[in-house]
Design a protein around this motif. Structure first.
Motif, mmCIF file in Angstrom:
data_model
loop_
_atom_site.group_PDB
_atom_site.id
_atom_site.type_symbol
_atom_site.label_atom_id
_atom_site.label_comp_id
_atom_site.label_asym_id
_atom_site.label_seq_id
_atom_site.Cartn_x
_atom_site.Cartn_y
_atom_site.Cartn_z
ATOM 1 N N ALA A 1 -7.556 -4.686 -9.039
ATOM 2 C CA ALA A 1 -8.533 -3.611 -8.845
ATOM 3 C C ALA A 1 -7.877 -2.373 -8.240
ATOM 4 C CB ALA A 1 -9.661 -4.105 -7.941
ATOM 5 N N THR A 2 -6.903 -2.580 -7.359
ATOM 6 C CA THR A 2 -6.187 -1.435 -6.771
ATOM 7 C C THR A 2 -5.396 -0.684 -7.839
ATOM 8 O OG1 THR A 2 -5.998 -2.640 -4.681
ATOM 9 C CG2 THR A 2 -4.528 -0.762 -5.014
ATOM 10 N N GLN A 3 -4.701 -1.407 -8.699
ATOM 11 C CA GLN A 3 -3.962 -0.771 -9.783
ATOM 12 C C GLN A 3 -4.886 -0.024 -10.732
ATOM 13 O OE1 GLN A 3 -1.833 -4.030 -11.552
ATOM 14 N NE2 GLN A 3 -0.116 -3.902 -10.125
ATOM 15 N N HIS A 4 -6.055 -0.612 -10.996
ATOM 16 C CA HIS A 4 -7.002 0.049 -11.884
ATOM 17 C C HIS A 4 -7.501 1.359 -11.281
ATOM 18 C CE1 HIS A 4 -10.037 0.488 -14.965
ATOM 19 N NE2 HIS A 4 -11.006 0.523 -14.039
ATOM 20 N N GLU A 5 -7.799 1.384 -10.002
ATOM 21 C CA GLU A 5 -8.277 2.595 -9.359
ATOM 22 C C GLU A 5 -7.166 3.664 -9.288
ATOM 23 O OE1 GLU A 5 -10.605 5.387 -7.846
ATOM 24 O OE2 GLU A 5 -11.293 3.431 -8.590
ATOM 25 N N LEU A 6 -5.942 3.253 -9.069
ATOM 26 C CA LEU A 6 -4.842 4.217 -9.056
ATOM 27 C C LEU A 6 -4.650 4.860 -10.426
ATOM 28 C CD1 LEU A 6 -2.215 2.323 -6.869
ATOM 29 C CD2 LEU A 6 -3.602 4.305 -6.216
ATOM 30 N N CYS A 7 -4.812 4.085 -11.470
ATOM 31 C CA CYS A 7 -4.692 4.643 -12.819
ATOM 32 C C CYS A 7 -5.810 5.642 -13.115
ATOM 33 C CB CYS A 7 -4.700 3.528 -13.859
ATOM 34 S SG CYS A 7 -3.241 2.463 -13.811
ATOM 35 N N LEU A 8 -7.026 5.312 -12.674
ATOM 36 C CA LEU A 8 -8.148 6.223 -12.909
ATOM 37 C C LEU A 8 -7.998 7.502 -12.082
ATOM 38 C CD1 LEU A 8 -11.170 3.718 -12.926
ATOM 39 C CD2 LEU A 8 -10.068 4.807 -14.887
ATOM 40 N N ALA B 1 -6.422 14.472 -6.861
ATOM 41 C CA ALA B 1 -6.968 13.553 -5.864
ATOM 42 C C ALA B 1 -6.367 13.876 -4.509
ATOM 43 C CB ALA B 1 -6.654 12.108 -6.235
ATOM 44 N N THR B 2 -7.075 13.578 -3.493
ATOM 45 C CA THR B 2 -6.603 13.735 -2.129
ATOM 46 C C THR B 2 -6.403 12.352 -1.508
ATOM 47 O OG1 THR B 2 -8.855 13.855 -1.271
ATOM 48 C CG2 THR B 2 -7.802 15.936 -1.887
ATOM 49 N N ASP B 3 -5.664 12.351 -0.410
ATOM 50 C CA ASP B 3 -5.378 11.061 0.227
ATOM 51 C C ASP B 3 -6.658 10.392 0.741
ATOM 52 O OD1 ASP B 3 -2.806 11.688 -0.339
ATOM 53 O OD2 ASP B 3 -2.214 12.144 1.736
ATOM 54 N N GLU B 4 -7.492 11.167 1.401
ATOM 55 C CA GLU B 4 -8.710 10.593 1.981
ATOM 56 C C GLU B 4 -9.655 10.097 0.905
ATOM 57 O OE1 GLU B 4 -9.130 9.987 5.093
ATOM 58 O OE2 GLU B 4 -7.216 10.933 5.652
ATOM 59 N N ALA B 5 -9.825 10.863 -0.140
ATOM 60 C CA ALA B 5 -10.728 10.450 -1.213
ATOM 61 C C ALA B 5 -10.216 9.195 -1.922
ATOM 62 C CB ALA B 5 -10.904 11.602 -2.212
ATOM 63 N N LEU B 6 -8.899 9.131 -2.140
ATOM 64 C CA LEU B 6 -8.326 7.952 -2.786
ATOM 65 C C LEU B 6 -8.516 6.706 -1.924
ATOM 66 C CD1 LEU B 6 -6.682 6.716 -5.087
ATOM 67 C CD2 LEU B 6 -4.598 7.388 -3.850
ATOM 68 N N LYS B 7 -8.312 6.840 -0.625
ATOM 69 C CA LYS B 7 -8.495 5.692 0.263
ATOM 70 C C LYS B 7 -9.951 5.222 0.278
ATOM 71 C CE LYS B 7 -4.680 6.881 3.367
ATOM 72 N NZ LYS B 7 -4.311 7.300 4.762
ATOM 73 N N GLU B 8 -10.894 6.164 0.279
ATOM 74 C CA GLU B 8 -12.293 5.786 0.267
ATOM 75 C C GLU B 8 -12.669 5.033 -1.008
ATOM 76 O OE1 GLU B 8 -14.605 9.253 0.870
ATOM 77 O OE2 GLU B 8 -13.970 9.544 2.965
ATOM 78 N N ARG B 9 -12.186 5.503 -2.132
ATOM 79 C CA ARG B 9 -12.481 4.822 -3.393
ATOM 80 C C ARG B 9 -11.858 3.418 -3.431
ATOM 81 N NH1 ARG B 9 -11.569 10.109 -5.476
ATOM 82 N NH2 ARG B 9 -9.404 9.555 -6.022
ATOM 83 N N LEU B 10 -10.630 3.320 -2.940
ATOM 84 C CA LEU B 10 -9.971 2.005 -2.946
ATOM 85 C C LEU B 10 -10.696 1.009 -2.030
ATOM 86 C CD1 LEU B 10 -6.190 3.023 -2.870
ATOM 87 C CD2 LEU B 10 -7.422 1.896 -4.726
ATOM 88 N N ILE B 11 -11.087 1.486 -0.852
ATOM 89 C CA ILE B 11 -11.786 0.577 0.075
ATOM 90 C C ILE B 11 -13.120 0.120 -0.507
ATOM 91 C CG2 ILE B 11 -12.925 0.465 2.317
ATOM 92 C CD1 ILE B 11 -10.688 2.232 3.429
ATOM 93 N N ALA B 12 -13.857 1.046 -1.096
ATOM 94 C CA ALA B 12 -15.155 0.678 -1.683
ATOM 95 C C ALA B 12 -14.983 -0.346 -2.809
ATOM 96 C CB ALA B 12 -15.855 1.935 -2.208
ATOM 97 N N ARG B 13 -13.985 -0.104 -3.676
ATOM 98 C CA ARG B 13 -13.776 -1.044 -4.785
ATOM 99 C C ARG B 13 -13.293 -2.414 -4.280
ATOM 100 N NH1 ARG B 13 -13.104 -0.370 -10.262
ATOM 101 N NH2 ARG B 13 -13.254 1.900 -10.016
ATOM 102 N N LEU B 14 -12.363 -2.410 -3.333
ATOM 103 C CA LEU B 14 -11.830 -3.681 -2.838
ATOM 104 C C LEU B 14 -12.882 -4.480 -2.056
ATOM 105 C CD1 LEU B 14 -8.244 -2.605 -1.690
ATOM 106 C CD2 LEU B 14 -8.915 -3.795 -3.767
ATOM 107 N N GLU B 15 -13.765 -3.804 -1.340
ATOM 108 C CA GLU B 15 -14.822 -4.521 -0.628
ATOM 109 C C GLU B 15 -15.771 -5.215 -1.595
ATOM 110 O OE1 GLU B 15 -16.674 -1.693 1.914
ATOM 111 O OE2 GLU B 15 -15.171 -1.898 3.519
#
Length: 323
Positions: A160-167, A173-187
């Motif tokens: 799921a992390t790899q998929h979000e990085l590809c999207l 993208a910004t660092d904060e926005a990317l981290k928020e999306r990754l945390i939401a998807r991983l949770e």
């Protein structure tokens, strides 16, 4: 003179003979009457004497009747097979259905126990290996490159992390926005894995809470049939009451046999699944640490660690001086 005396003597002797004959004739009826009167009076005495053995015979008959009743009771108990299988065969249709249902519930509980034990042990062992791999990795790219050696369900977190990085790479993208999306998807992925591991434990909870009441229903039904049997036979003999009550209590016993292990299994798996969730949380945290480390390496505003630790600013003295 002599002639007159002889004639008088003859007359007197004739009178005496006639009188004796008359008296003898009158005594014979009296003796017969007295005999007839005495005989009825003696008859009850004879009957009373004869009736005494009859009373003794009645007491012995009562003792024999009691012994016979005990013999019938023992024979009736012997006629009922009080083994679990015998009580099941002699039980009512409703009680049989309850017993069969409780046995099936017990078998389902043990099947879930065996399956979940194997599933949890394998999942926890693989998740611990994946966590150790992520902790030892220096970047997310290096950790993803060695994923072919891992066989854990928790790999879906890295996928799921790899998929979000590809999207996110498709646009800015910004660092904060990317981290928020990754945390939401991983949770959400972690929640899905936890729910998958919890599957089947709800059945254990249901069996543990419902089985005693189902067994109690079978017991009430069996005792009700026992009272109906008492009313029909109009006797409270144990040979009539005990087998039905024993069959009814068998349902309660099986209800406890099904419920107690189910409750123990549910508590055990609740603790084990909680431990598995903690490992998934550690994997999520390790993944976000690798992503954050990679983002800092490419951030133009990032500073070397030596510069961050050796800042030129003097430390602020937080201890107030006494005036």
């Amino acid at each position: 003179m002599f002639t007159r005396a002889m004639l008088l003597l003859c007359l007197l002797s004739g009178g005496i003979v006639q009188l004796s004959m008359t008296v003898h004739a009158t005594e014979q009826p009296l003796s017969m009457v007295s005999t007839s009167e005495v005989t009825p009076e003696l008859t009850p005495v004879v009957d009373t004497i004869v009736e005494q053995p009859v009373i003794v015979t009645t007491s012995s008959d009562a003792i024999n009747a009691t012994d016979t009743e005990h013999g019938f009771t023992e024979a009736a108990f012997d006629a009922h097979d009080l083994s679990p299988w015998g009580m099941y065969k002699a039980a009512d249709v409703v009680v049989k259905s309850v017993i069969i249902g409780l046995l099936i519930a017990s078998l389902v509980s043990w099947a879930i126990c065996i399956f979940k034990s194997v599933q949890l042990n394998v999942a926890k062992r693989h998740a611990k290996k994946l966590l150790a791999h992520l902790i030892q990795s220096t970047s997310f790219a290096k950790a993803s490159h060695d994923l072919t050696q891992q066989k854990s369900e928790a790999l879906i977190l890295l996928t799921a992390t790899q998929h979000e990085l590809c999207l996110s790479a498709a646009g800015p993208a910004t660092d904060e926005a990317l981290k928020e999306r990754l945390i939401a998807r991983l949770e959400r992925v972690q929640t899905s894995l936890s729910a998958n591991m919890n599957r089947g434990t709800g059945v254990l909870a249901t069996i543990g809470s419902v089985a005693p009441f189902v067994g109690l229903f079978g017991t009430v039904w069996g005792i009700m049939n026992s009272f109906i049997g008492i009313a029909k036979t109009q006797t409270t003999n144990l040979a009539v009451v005990a087998p039905g009550i024993a069959e009814a209590l068998l349902a309660t016993a099986l209800g406890l046999v099904a419920a107690i292990p189910a409750v123990v299994m549910y508590n055990h798996f609740s603790r084990s699944i909680g431990s598995y969730k903690a490992i998934l949380t550690d994997i999520l945290t390790a993944t976000m640490i690798l992503i954050s480390r990679d983002l800092d390496r490419k951030n133009p505003q990032a500073k070397p660690l030596a510069n961050l630790l050796n800042d030129d600013k003097k430390p602020v003295n937080i201890i107030s001086k006494e005036s």
